[in-house]
Design a protein around this motif. Structure first.
Motif, PDB file in Angstrom:
ATOM      1  N   MET A   1      -1.058 -11.302  23.974  1.00 12.50           N
ATOM      2  CA  MET A   1      -2.518 -11.366  23.861  1.00 12.50           C
ATOM      3  C   MET A   1      -3.011 -10.549  22.677  1.00 12.50           C
ATOM      4  O   MET A   1      -3.901 -10.964  21.956  1.00 12.50           O
ATOM      5  N   VAL A   2      -2.397  -9.369  22.449  1.00 15.80           N
ATOM      6  CA  VAL A   2      -2.823  -8.512  21.348  1.00 15.80           C
ATOM      7  C   VAL A   2      -2.603  -9.220  20.022  1.00 15.80           C
ATOM      8  O   VAL A   2      -3.449  -9.208  19.132  1.00 15.80           O
ATOM      9  N   GLN A   3      -1.425  -9.851  19.895  1.00 16.01           N
ATOM     10  CA  GLN A   3      -1.132 -10.569  18.674  1.00 16.01           C
ATOM     11  C   GLN A   3      -2.124 -11.694  18.432  1.00 16.01           C
ATOM     12  O   GLN A   3      -2.605 -11.903  17.319  1.00 16.01           O
ATOM     13  N   ASN A   4      -2.484 -12.409  19.493  1.00 17.94           N
ATOM     14  CA  ASN A   4      -3.457 -13.492  19.354  1.00 17.94           C
ATOM     15  C   ASN A   4      -4.816 -12.978  18.931  1.00 17.94           C
ATOM     16  O   ASN A   4      -5.519 -13.590  18.141  1.00 17.94           O
ATOM     17  N   GLU A   5      -5.213 -11.822  19.468  1.00 16.03           N
ATOM     18  CA  GLU A   5      -6.503 -11.232  19.115  1.00 16.03           C
ATOM     19  C   GLU A   5      -6.519 -10.829  17.638  1.00 16.03           C
ATOM     20  O   GLU A   5      -7.525 -10.996  16.942  1.00 16.03           O
ATOM     21  N   LYS A   6      -5.398 -10.314  17.150  1.00 19.75           N
ATOM     22  CA  LYS A   6      -5.320  -9.941  15.740  1.00 19.75           C
ATOM     23  C   LYS A   6      -5.424 -11.174  14.854  1.00 19.75           C
ATOM     24  O   LYS A   6      -6.114 -11.168  13.838  1.00 19.75           O
ATOM     25  N   GLU A   7      -4.708 -12.244  15.250  1.00 19.10           N
ATOM     26  CA  GLU A   7      -4.783 -13.494  14.495  1.00 19.10           C
ATOM     27  C   GLU A   7      -6.211 -14.020  14.474  1.00 19.10           C
ATOM     28  O   GLU A   7      -6.702 -14.485  13.454  1.00 19.10           O
ATOM     29  N   MET A   8      -6.875 -13.939  15.631  1.00 22.22           N
ATOM     30  CA  MET A   8      -8.238 -14.436  15.725  1.00 22.22           C
ATOM     31  C   MET A   8      -9.155 -13.662  14.780  1.00 22.22           C
ATOM     32  O   MET A   8      -9.961 -14.248  14.056  1.00 22.22           O
ATOM     33  N   LYS A   9      -9.020 -12.323  14.753  1.00 25.08           N
ATOM     34  CA  LYS A   9      -9.875 -11.502  13.895  1.00 25.08           C
ATOM     35  C   LYS A   9      -9.612 -11.807  12.422  1.00 25.08           C
ATOM     36  O   LYS A   9     -10.537 -11.852  11.611  1.00 25.08           O
ATOM     37  N   ASN A  10      -8.335 -12.028  12.075  1.00 25.82           N
ATOM     38  CA  ASN A  10      -8.005 -12.335  10.684  1.00 25.82           C
ATOM     39  C   ASN A  10      -8.614 -13.655  10.248  1.00 25.82           C
ATOM     40  O   ASN A  10      -9.160 -13.781   9.160  1.00 25.82           O
ATOM     41  N   ILE A  11      -8.518 -14.658  11.120  1.00 31.80           N
ATOM     42  CA  ILE A  11      -9.082 -15.971  10.787  1.00 31.80           C
ATOM     43  C   ILE A  11     -10.595 -15.879  10.625  1.00 31.80           C
ATOM     44  O   ILE A  11     -11.174 -16.407   9.687  1.00 31.80           O
ATOM     45  N   LEU A  12     -11.229 -15.182  11.554  1.00 24.24           N
ATOM     46  CA  LEU A  12     -12.680 -15.058  11.501  1.00 24.24           C
ATOM     47  C   LEU A  12     -13.117 -14.274  10.277  1.00 24.24           C
ATOM     48  O   LEU A  12     -14.122 -14.589   9.636  1.00 24.24           O
ATOM     49  N   THR A  13     -12.362 -13.251   9.918  1.00 20.72           N
ATOM     50  CA  THR A  13     -12.696 -12.439   8.757  1.00 20.72           C
ATOM     51  C   THR A  13     -12.578 -13.263   7.479  1.00 20.72           C
ATOM     52  O   THR A  13     -13.435 -13.202   6.593  1.00 20.72           O
ATOM     53  N   ASN A  14     -11.508 -14.074   7.394  1.00 24.45           N
ATOM     54  CA  ASN A  14     -11.308 -14.896   6.210  1.00 24.45           C
ATOM     55  C   ASN A  14     -12.428 -15.904   6.039  1.00 24.45           C
ATOM     56  O   ASN A  14     -12.821 -16.236   4.930  1.00 24.45           O
ATOM     57  N   GLU A  15     -12.943 -16.396   7.150  1.00 25.02           N
ATOM     58  CA  GLU A  15     -14.003 -17.392   7.075  1.00 25.02           C
ATOM     59  C   GLU A  15     -15.391 -16.752   7.107  1.00 25.02           C
ATOM     60  O   GLU A  15     -16.383 -17.424   6.923  1.00 25.02           O
ATOM     61  N   LYS A  16     -15.443 -15.442   7.371  1.00 19.55           N
ATOM     62  CA  LYS A  16     -16.697 -14.710   7.466  1.00 19.55           C
ATOM     63  C   LYS A  16     -17.592 -15.271   8.567  1.00 19.55           C
ATOM     64  O   LYS A  16     -18.798 -15.416   8.407  1.00 19.55           O
ATOM     65  N   LEU A  17     -16.958 -15.597   9.691  1.00 19.16           N
ATOM     66  CA  LEU A  17     -17.677 -16.137  10.834  1.00 19.16           C
ATOM     67  C   LEU A  17     -17.613 -15.138  11.977  1.00 19.16           C
ATOM     68  O   LEU A  17     -16.535 -14.826  12.465  1.00 19.16           O
ATOM     69  N   PRO A  18     -18.746 -14.578  12.408  1.00 18.89           N
ATOM     70  CA  PRO A  18     -18.741 -13.604  13.500  1.00 18.89           C
ATOM     71  C   PRO A  18     -18.156 -14.195  14.771  1.00 18.89           C
ATOM     72  O   PRO A  18     -18.323 -15.385  15.048  1.00 18.89           O
ATOM     73  N   LEU A  19     -17.490 -13.354  15.551  1.00 24.73           N
ATOM     74  CA  LEU A  19     -16.859 -13.807  16.781  1.00 24.73           C
ATOM     75  C   LEU A  19     -17.869 -14.436  17.730  1.00 24.73           C
ATOM     76  O   LEU A  19     -17.580 -15.425  18.396  1.00 24.73           O
ATOM     77  N   GLN A 191      -6.083 -23.285  15.060  1.00 24.12           N
ATOM     78  CA  GLN A 191      -6.888 -22.084  14.839  1.00 24.12           C
ATOM     79  C   GLN A 191      -6.054 -20.928  14.306  1.00 24.12           C
ATOM     80  O   GLN A 191      -6.470 -20.216  13.399  1.00 24.12           O
ATOM     81  N   THR A 192      -4.878 -20.725  14.887  1.00 23.92           N
ATOM     82  CA  THR A 192      -4.043 -19.592  14.481  1.00 23.92           C
ATOM     83  C   THR A 192      -3.231 -19.886  13.235  1.00 23.92           C
ATOM     84  O   THR A 192      -2.485 -19.011  12.770  1.00 23.92           O
ATOM     85  N   SER A 193      -3.360 -21.090  12.689  1.00 25.35           N
ATOM     86  CA  SER A 193      -2.657 -21.434  11.452  1.00 25.35           C
ATOM     87  C   SER A 193      -3.565 -21.344  10.239  1.00 25.35           C
ATOM     88  O   SER A 193      -3.152 -21.666   9.126  1.00 25.35           O
ATOM     89  N   GLY A 194      -4.807 -20.934  10.446  1.00 23.48           N
ATOM     90  CA  GLY A 194      -5.702 -20.690   9.330  1.00 23.48           C
ATOM     91  C   GLY A 194      -6.682 -21.801   9.012  1.00 23.48           C
ATOM     92  O   GLY A 194      -7.430 -21.695   8.029  1.00 23.48           O
ATOM     93  N   ILE A 195      -6.707 -22.868   9.807  1.00 24.05           N
ATOM     94  CA  ILE A 195      -7.701 -23.921   9.578  1.00 24.05           C
ATOM     95  C   ILE A 195      -9.078 -23.381   9.955  1.00 24.05           C
ATOM     96  O   ILE A 195      -9.254 -22.789  11.017  1.00 24.05           O
ATOM     97  N   SER A 196     -10.056 -23.582   9.109  1.00 25.99           N
ATOM     98  CA  SER A 196     -11.382 -23.022   9.326  1.00 25.99           C
ATOM     99  C   SER A 196     -12.055 -23.624  10.556  1.00 25.99           C
ATOM    100  O   SER A 196     -11.804 -24.778  10.920  1.00 25.99           O
ATOM    101  N   ILE A 197     -12.904 -22.827  11.181  1.00 21.84           N
ATOM    102  CA  ILE A 197     -13.627 -23.284  12.367  1.00 21.84           C
ATOM    103  C   ILE A 197     -14.534 -24.468  12.038  1.00 21.84           C
ATOM    104  O   ILE A 197     -14.641 -25.419  12.814  1.00 21.84           O
ATOM    105  N   SER A 198     -15.174 -24.426  10.874  1.00 24.77           N
ATOM    106  CA  SER A 198     -16.067 -25.521  10.496  1.00 24.77           C
ATOM    107  C   SER A 198     -15.285 -26.831  10.356  1.00 24.77           C
ATOM    108  O   SER A 198     -15.738 -27.893  10.793  1.00 24.77           O
ATOM    109  N   MET A 199     -14.089 -26.758   9.769  1.00 25.63           N
ATOM    110  CA  MET A 199     -13.260 -27.950   9.639  1.00 25.63           C
ATOM    111  C   MET A 199     -12.777 -28.431  11.011  1.00 25.63           C
ATOM    112  O   MET A 199     -12.728 -29.633  11.279  1.00 25.63           O
ATOM    113  N   LEU A 200     -12.436 -27.492  11.881  1.00 29.02           N
ATOM    114  CA  LEU A 200     -11.995 -27.850  13.224  1.00 29.02           C
ATOM    115  C   LEU A 200     -13.102 -28.556  14.002  1.00 29.02           C
ATOM    116  O   LEU A 200     -12.840 -29.516  14.734  1.00 29.02           O
ATOM    117  N   ARG A 201     -14.319 -28.085  13.846  1.00 31.53           N
ATOM    118  CA  ARG A 201     -15.436 -28.702  14.559  1.00 31.53           C
ATOM    119  C   ARG A 201     -15.672 -30.126  14.087  1.00 31.53           C
ATOM    120  O   ARG A 201     -15.899 -31.034  14.898  1.00 31.53           O
TER     121      ARG A 201
END
Length: 228
Positions: A1-19, A191-201
């Motif tokens: 779970m910790v690893q997933n949370e770190k991945e999530m924060k990294n993806i969100l930071t790269n896209e500048k999208l608040p959690l 999500q954890t492979s770096g695809i942006s949330i906007s593209m996923l939507r």
């Protein structure tokens, strides 16, 4: 779970999208790996206790006698192998070795695996599983309501009512559940492979439309070959 949370924060930071901008489904899929494990188990149990069992001559779940039993047994065996492979593929999507080629692999060891190389086949399989289950349930219900008449070939003896009930209560629900688990796992992998949330939507909307059209096509193709 910790690893997933770190991945999530990294993806969100790269896209500048608040959690907090993520919807509940996106938060769930980003941090949840259990659909992959459950999907693997779901596939394994079905392959062993249904397909391999029937390939060995098991009669439970068989609504009659096949005209060519040997071909039927081989078909069940092949289906079981394919289903087991699909189950292991879901593990690949939630494990670190699903993103990077292991170092012990000659020449390409250590290289990053292209996300779409694993994502597209998984999404294609997901669409087939869900469309298969939905179309099977719809057409079997229409048969029970005497709106259509389903003709099944390849059986020397067939209990049609038993076949329909097995499909409605067991086989088709398995397809739908397996498809949902595969879809959730694919979304997590994306999500954890770096695809942006906007593209996923955007991709999700297109994919759901495609899934609806594919399910409708399956229903149409089944009904168009039947006696109404």
């Amino acid at each position: 779970m910790v690893q997933n949370e770190k991945e999530m924060k990294n993806i969100l930071t790269n896209e500048k999208l608040p959690l907090e901008k993520l919807n509940k489904f996106e938060r769930f899929t980003m941090t949840s790996v259990w659909p992959g494990y459950l999907g693997f188990l779901w596939a394994l149990l079905y392959a062993v206790f249904v397909r391999f069992y029937q390939a060995a001559g098991g009669s439970v779940g068989m609504p009659g006698q096949l005209m060519d039993p040997k071909s039927g047994y081989m078909a069940s065996y092949v289906a079981g192998v394919v289903i087991m492979f699909c189950g292991f593929a879901l593990l690949l999507l939630i494990k670190p070795w699903g993103k990077v080629v292991p170092n012990w692999v000659p020449v390409i060891g250590g290289r990053k695996i292209p996300c779409l190389l694993l994502l597209f086949p998984t999404l294609a399989g997901t669409a087939f599983l869900i469309a298969h289950g939905i179309s099977g349930i719809i057409t079997k219900i229409l048969h029970l309501l005497s709106i259509i008449t389903i003709d099944i070939h390849g059986w020397s003896v067939l209990n049609m009512k038993s076949l329909v009930l097995w499909d409605l209560l067991f086989y088709e629900p398995w397809f739908i559940i397996m498809g949902i688990l595969a879809g959730l796992t694919a979304f997590h992998y994306a999500q954890t492979s770096g695809i942006s949330i906007s593209m996923l939507r955007r991709g999700t909307k297109i994919y759901l439309t495609f899934l609806f059209l594919l399910s409708s096509l399956f229903v149409y193709e089944i009904i168009s070959t039947l006696t109404i």
